[in-house]
Design a protein around this motif. Structure first.
Motif, PDB file in Angstrom:
ATOM      1  N   LEU A 305      67.846 -28.233  45.539  1.00  0.00           N
ATOM      2  CA  LEU A 305      66.409 -29.188  44.568  1.00  0.00           C
ATOM      3  C   LEU A 305      65.563 -29.218  44.253  1.00  0.00           C
ATOM      4  O   LEU A 305      64.983 -30.532  43.624  1.00  0.00           O
ATOM      5  CB  LEU A 305      66.276 -29.600  46.240  1.00  0.00           C
ATOM      6  CG  LEU A 305      67.244 -29.829  47.490  1.00  0.00           C
ATOM      7  CD1 LEU A 305      66.505 -29.451  49.268  1.00  0.00           C
ATOM      8  CD2 LEU A 305      68.258 -31.380  47.523  1.00  0.00           C
ATOM      9  N   ILE A 306      65.775 -28.120  43.595  1.00  0.00           N
ATOM     10  CA  ILE A 306      64.602 -27.756  42.919  1.00  0.00           C
ATOM     11  C   ILE A 306      64.359 -27.463  40.930  1.00  0.00           C
ATOM     12  O   ILE A 306      63.702 -26.657  40.774  1.00  0.00           O
ATOM     13  CB  ILE A 306      63.294 -26.883  43.029  1.00  0.00           C
ATOM     14  CG1 ILE A 306      63.682 -25.864  43.736  1.00  0.00           C
ATOM     15  CG2 ILE A 306      62.035 -27.535  44.431  1.00  0.00           C
ATOM     16  CD1 ILE A 306      62.897 -24.512  44.120  1.00  0.00           C
ATOM     17  N   GLY A 307      66.102 -27.512  40.771  1.00  0.00           N
ATOM     18  CA  GLY A 307      66.033 -27.087  39.255  1.00  0.00           C
ATOM     19  C   GLY A 307      66.865 -25.476  39.236  1.00  0.00           C
ATOM     20  O   GLY A 307      66.650 -25.296  37.902  1.00  0.00           O
ATOM     21  N   GLY A 308      66.836 -25.014  40.680  1.00  0.00           N
ATOM     22  CA  GLY A 308      67.598 -23.362  40.338  1.00  0.00           C
ATOM     23  C   GLY A 308      68.743 -23.181  40.047  1.00  0.00           C
ATOM     24  O   GLY A 308      69.929 -24.304  41.056  1.00  0.00           O
ATOM     25  N   LEU A 309      69.659 -22.006  39.523  1.00  0.00           N
ATOM     26  CA  LEU A 309      70.991 -22.013  39.994  1.00  0.00           C
ATOM     27  C   LEU A 309      71.475 -21.625  40.644  1.00  0.00           C
ATOM     28  O   LEU A 309      70.668 -21.135  42.027  1.00  0.00           O
ATOM     29  CB  LEU A 309      70.879 -20.352  38.719  1.00  0.00           C
ATOM     30  CG  LEU A 309      70.739 -20.573  37.511  1.00  0.00           C
ATOM     31  CD1 LEU A 309      70.367 -19.700  36.498  1.00  0.00           C
ATOM     32  CD2 LEU A 309      71.476 -21.861  36.837  1.00  0.00           C
ATOM     33  N   PRO A 310      72.695 -21.564  41.176  1.00  0.00           N
ATOM     34  CA  PRO A 310      73.260 -20.955  41.969  1.00  0.00           C
ATOM     35  C   PRO A 310      72.673 -19.558  42.403  1.00  0.00           C
ATOM     36  O   PRO A 310      72.274 -18.501  41.591  1.00  0.00           O
ATOM     37  CB  PRO A 310      74.392 -20.627  41.876  1.00  0.00           C
ATOM     38  CG  PRO A 310      74.981 -21.733  40.817  1.00  0.00           C
ATOM     39  CD  PRO A 310      73.935 -21.944  40.334  1.00  0.00           C
ATOM     40  N   ILE A 311      72.325 -19.107  43.532  1.00  0.00           N
ATOM     41  CA  ILE A 311      72.182 -17.425  44.540  1.00  0.00           C
ATOM     42  C   ILE A 311      72.942 -17.163  44.764  1.00  0.00           C
ATOM     43  O   ILE A 311      73.956 -17.529  45.712  1.00  0.00           O
ATOM     44  CB  ILE A 311      71.188 -17.506  45.303  1.00  0.00           C
ATOM     45  CG1 ILE A 311      70.003 -18.561  44.530  1.00  0.00           C
ATOM     46  CG2 ILE A 311      70.278 -16.671  45.668  1.00  0.00           C
ATOM     47  CD1 ILE A 311      68.372 -18.764  44.950  1.00  0.00           C
ATOM     48  N   THR A 312      73.240 -15.566  44.924  1.00  0.00           N
ATOM     49  CA  THR A 312      73.888 -14.978  45.626  1.00  0.00           C
ATOM     50  C   THR A 312      73.642 -13.631  45.709  1.00  0.00           C
ATOM     51  O   THR A 312      71.993 -12.943  45.029  1.00  0.00           O
ATOM     52  CB  THR A 312      75.512 -15.058  45.179  1.00  0.00           C
ATOM     53  OG1 THR A 312      74.937 -12.982  43.842  1.00  0.00           O
ATOM     54  CG2 THR A 312      76.051 -15.312  44.143  1.00  0.00           C
ATOM     55  N   GLN A 313      73.748 -12.273  46.818  1.00  0.00           N
ATOM     56  CA  GLN A 313      73.166 -11.423  46.842  1.00  0.00           C
ATOM     57  C   GLN A 313      73.333 -10.536  45.295  1.00  0.00           C
ATOM     58  O   GLN A 313      74.777 -10.356  45.221  1.00  0.00           O
ATOM     59  CB  GLN A 313      73.759 -10.714  47.867  1.00  0.00           C
ATOM     60  CG  GLN A 313      72.527  -9.151  48.312  1.00  0.00           C
ATOM     61  CD  GLN A 313      73.095  -8.684  49.842  1.00  0.00           C
ATOM     62  OE1 GLN A 313      73.613  -7.140  49.650  1.00  0.00           O
ATOM     63  NE2 GLN A 313      72.763  -9.372  50.583  1.00  0.00           N
ATOM     64  N   VAL A 314      72.588  -9.694  45.016  1.00  0.00           N
ATOM     65  CA  VAL A 314      73.263  -9.576  43.454  1.00  0.00           C
ATOM     66  C   VAL A 314      72.926  -7.515  43.520  1.00  0.00           C
ATOM     67  O   VAL A 314      72.094  -6.734  44.020  1.00  0.00           O
ATOM     68  CB  VAL A 314      72.162  -9.737  42.244  1.00  0.00           C
ATOM     69  CG1 VAL A 314      72.512  -9.358  40.753  1.00  0.00           C
ATOM     70  CG2 VAL A 314      72.223 -10.960  42.615  1.00  0.00           C
ATOM     71  N   ILE A 315      73.830  -7.156  43.471  1.00  0.00           N
ATOM     72  CA  ILE A 315      74.087  -5.266  43.361  1.00  0.00           C
ATOM     73  C   ILE A 315      73.134  -4.768  42.610  1.00  0.00           C
ATOM     74  O   ILE A 315      72.627  -3.578  43.013  1.00  0.00           O
ATOM     75  CB  ILE A 315      75.843  -5.145  43.316  1.00  0.00           C
ATOM     76  CG1 ILE A 315      75.939  -3.596  43.624  1.00  0.00           C
ATOM     77  CG2 ILE A 315      76.156  -5.328  42.163  1.00  0.00           C
ATOM     78  CD1 ILE A 315      75.711  -3.385  45.127  1.00  0.00           C
ATOM     79  N   VAL A 316      72.626  -5.172  41.425  1.00  0.00           N
ATOM     80  CA  VAL A 316      72.251  -4.608  40.554  1.00  0.00           C
ATOM     81  C   VAL A 316      70.639  -4.227  40.973  1.00  0.00           C
ATOM     82  O   VAL A 316      69.992  -3.290  40.805  1.00  0.00           O
ATOM     83  CB  VAL A 316      71.992  -5.375  39.142  1.00  0.00           C
ATOM     84  CG1 VAL A 316      71.084  -4.191  38.187  1.00  0.00           C
ATOM     85  CG2 VAL A 316      72.769  -5.191  38.307  1.00  0.00           C
ATOM     86  N   ARG A 317      69.909  -5.775  41.177  1.00  0.00           N
ATOM     87  CA  ARG A 317      68.892  -5.708  42.330  1.00  0.00           C
ATOM     88  C   ARG A 317      68.415  -4.421  43.444  1.00  0.00           C
ATOM     89  O   ARG A 317      68.059  -4.226  43.636  1.00  0.00           O
ATOM     90  CB  ARG A 317      68.193  -6.798  42.098  1.00  0.00           C
ATOM     91  CG  ARG A 317      68.100  -7.616  41.388  1.00  0.00           C
ATOM     92  CD  ARG A 317      67.639  -9.509  41.225  1.00  0.00           C
ATOM     93  NE  ARG A 317      68.868 -10.386  39.895  1.00  0.00           N
ATOM     94  CZ  ARG A 317      68.907 -11.219  39.825  1.00  0.00           C
ATOM     95  NH1 ARG A 317      68.554 -11.629  40.889  1.00  0.00           N
ATOM     96  NH2 ARG A 317      69.872 -11.550  39.141  1.00  0.00           N
TER      97      ARG A 317
END
Length: 530
Positions: A305-317
């Motif tokens: 809704l505000i212009g961001g990329l798709p999100i997932t939980q990320v193993i690196v972080r």
């Protein structure tokens, strides 16, 4: 949530330094505005972190979706149309959560999950080698083996040899030395070194090094080897970086196809990461997977809704969070606020951070995921564990995350089938009296159609004039296919002078006239022998 704040704040700082260049790099690799990666990182930290049931997982834009995003933006005719797919993808993920699809993550073998972590650790190290030496021709988020610029992981490393930056390399070595000194020596001497994290010190020294050497002919670090956060001129230009979905594109079938693709891939990556981070967590917290899908879906709706990329939980972080001592979801939330505050208040300072220093931080993260001792341990566990593990590692390194995991899972399924084939029954030749071979065949606890070949081969190899004891006392599940095999064999047995004694919980039956009728006469499930 504030019980372990002394652990969570230092960990959040480390995750912030890991996440910042990845957010920007993944946006660049996706062909999206740079600020869209930062938006996704903020939403993944603050919103998803607050809604998630995971104590140590960290969400944000994922490299695994970069190729999908890059293709979809062109196919759908613009970034605003693509944002509609992101919002719809989030809605679909929430539906997955309501339908309790989170259970899928539990069906991946442990060897594949360990292979995934190890493969990602190797990829982190390999991908950061060019950045460590000051060679940055492609975005930080380009994690696949075959890169967007036509190069691959190893050719990029070879290209680095002729493009080493002395200044970037020097500060990377200094930064790596600080990190090792902090981790192995200083953090064990005084509590102050546990509160002030080594990565923060390494980054601060990196900024000072850049400031004092920027005009030096040899040690100066070029602008393209620094973090590159968009710097707004005023508040209105900052607000202007946000993009909004064009909902008139919702009737386009391609938008819906992209939405389902994002939902499926993002959900799978999240569930795999949840399983992996729970294994890494020294406190062995268990993440509620269905709640995680709901949180990820909500995050993708707001991000879109505000212009961001798709999100997932990320193993690196997430692994950086665990390795830095993060204990609760507060760490992920604070890292999101740090991203927000930094891009608003100190973007110019952020743009003085050398990427080579951040590469040194990621080296440590990668090494802890891919320790050599793990390879030895998996090898010693035997081929049933080691083959899926090594196939997953090689698949991730030489293709990408999802392909590597799929290959490992496929091999794992083959191993299960082989084990099922081998363990379907036990055959014992007791004696050879009265002119007949006395043979006892004991069926396993569960016998399915996978075992047809092994049992059929064993029955067909029985010699003439045999007395066969068929023991199904311990068998709780007998597939109808196996019952049919026994039925057919009873006809052959008469021709070969084979007598059969069936031993079951219902008693002992000599040469039963019909196996189908015998096993169907049960008060409960048709195929349950208990």
């Amino acid at each position: 949530m504030f019980k372990h704040i002394k652990n969570d704040i230092p960990a959040s700082i480390v995750v912030f330094f890991v996440a910042l260049p990845l957010c920007l790099g993944i946006a660049l690799a996706s062909g999206a505005p740079l600020f869209s990666g930062v938006i996704a990182g903020i939403i993944g930290g603050v919103l998803v972190g607050a809604l998630s049931g995971s104590k140590i997982g960290v969400s944000g834009p994922a490299a695994g979706l970069a190729a999908i995003v890059l293709t979809a933006i062109g196919t759908l005719g613009g970034y605003e149309n693509f944002l509609v797919a992101v919002v719809l993808g989030g809605v679909i993920q929430m539906v997955f959560g309501v339908l309790k699809a989170g259970v899928i993550g539990y069906y991946f073998p442990s060897s594949v999950i360990k292979g995934m972590l190890t493969g990602i650790g190797i990829i982190i190290i390999l991908k950061q080698i060019p950045h460590f030496f000051g060679y940055d021709p492609d975005p930080e988020g380009d994690w696949a083996f075959f890169q967007v610029d036509g190069e691959n992981t190893f050719s990029e490393i070879l290209n680095t040899i002729n493009n080493i930056s002395p200044g970037a390399t020097l500060i990377a070595i200094i930064g790596l030395s600080i990190l090792l000194l902090w981790d192995k020596v200083l953090s064990k001497k005084d509590k102050v070194f546990q509160i002030i994290q080594g990565p923060l010190v390494a980054v601060a020294i990196g900024i000072l090094f850049y400031v004092f050497t920027q005009d030096h002919e040899v040690l100066g670090i070029s602008k393209d080897h620094l973090v590159s956060v968009p710097v707004p001129e005023d508040f209105s230009s900052f607000i202007g970086q946000f993009r909004f979905p064009n909902f008139s594109a919702i009737t386009n079938p391609q938008v819906w196809i992209t939405a389902f693709t994002i939902a499926l891939v993002a959900s799978l990556e999240t569930l795999l990461c949840v399983e992996a981070t729970d294994k890494l967590d020294p406190h062995k917290n268990v993440t509620p997977t269905n709640r995680e899908l709901l949180a990820q879906g909500a995050g993708n709706i707001v991000s879109g809704l505000i212009g961001g990329l798709p999100i997932t939980q990320v193993i690196v972080r997430s692994s950086a969070n665990i390795q830095s001592g993060g204990r609760t979801k507060l760490s992920a939330i604070i890292h999101g606020f740090l991203l927000l505050i930094s891009v608003v208040l100190i973007p110019t300072l952020l743009n003085m951070i050398p990427l080579s220093v951040l590469a040194a931080i990621l080296f440590i993260v990668g090494f802890k995921l891919a320790k050599p001792a793990l390879f030895v341990k998996m090898y010693k566990l035997g081929w049933k564990q080691s083959i899926p593990f090594f196939v997953t590692v090689l698949g991730i390194v030489f293709t990408d995350l999802l392909v590597g995991i799929s290959l490992g899972l496929a091999v794992g399924i083959v191993v299960i089938l082989l084990k099922s084939y081998q363990n379907s029954h036990f055959l014992h030749i007791e004696d050879n009296s009265n002119g007949k071979h006395r043979i006892k065949m004991t069926l396993a606890e569960e016998v399915t159609f996978f075992n047809k070949g092994a049992i059929l081969k064993e029955l067909d190899s029985l010699p003439h004039d045999t007395y066969l004891e068929l023991d199904v006392l311990k068998t709780r599940f007998l597939d109808y296919d196996i019952i049919e095999i026994l039925e057919d064999f009873s006809l052959k047995a008469k021709e070969r002078n084979i007598d059969i004694k069936l031993i079951s919980k219902r008693g002992i039956v000599e040469n039963p006239p019909s196996y189908i009728e015998f096993f169907e006469q049960r008060p409960k499930s048709k195929l349950s022998l208990s």
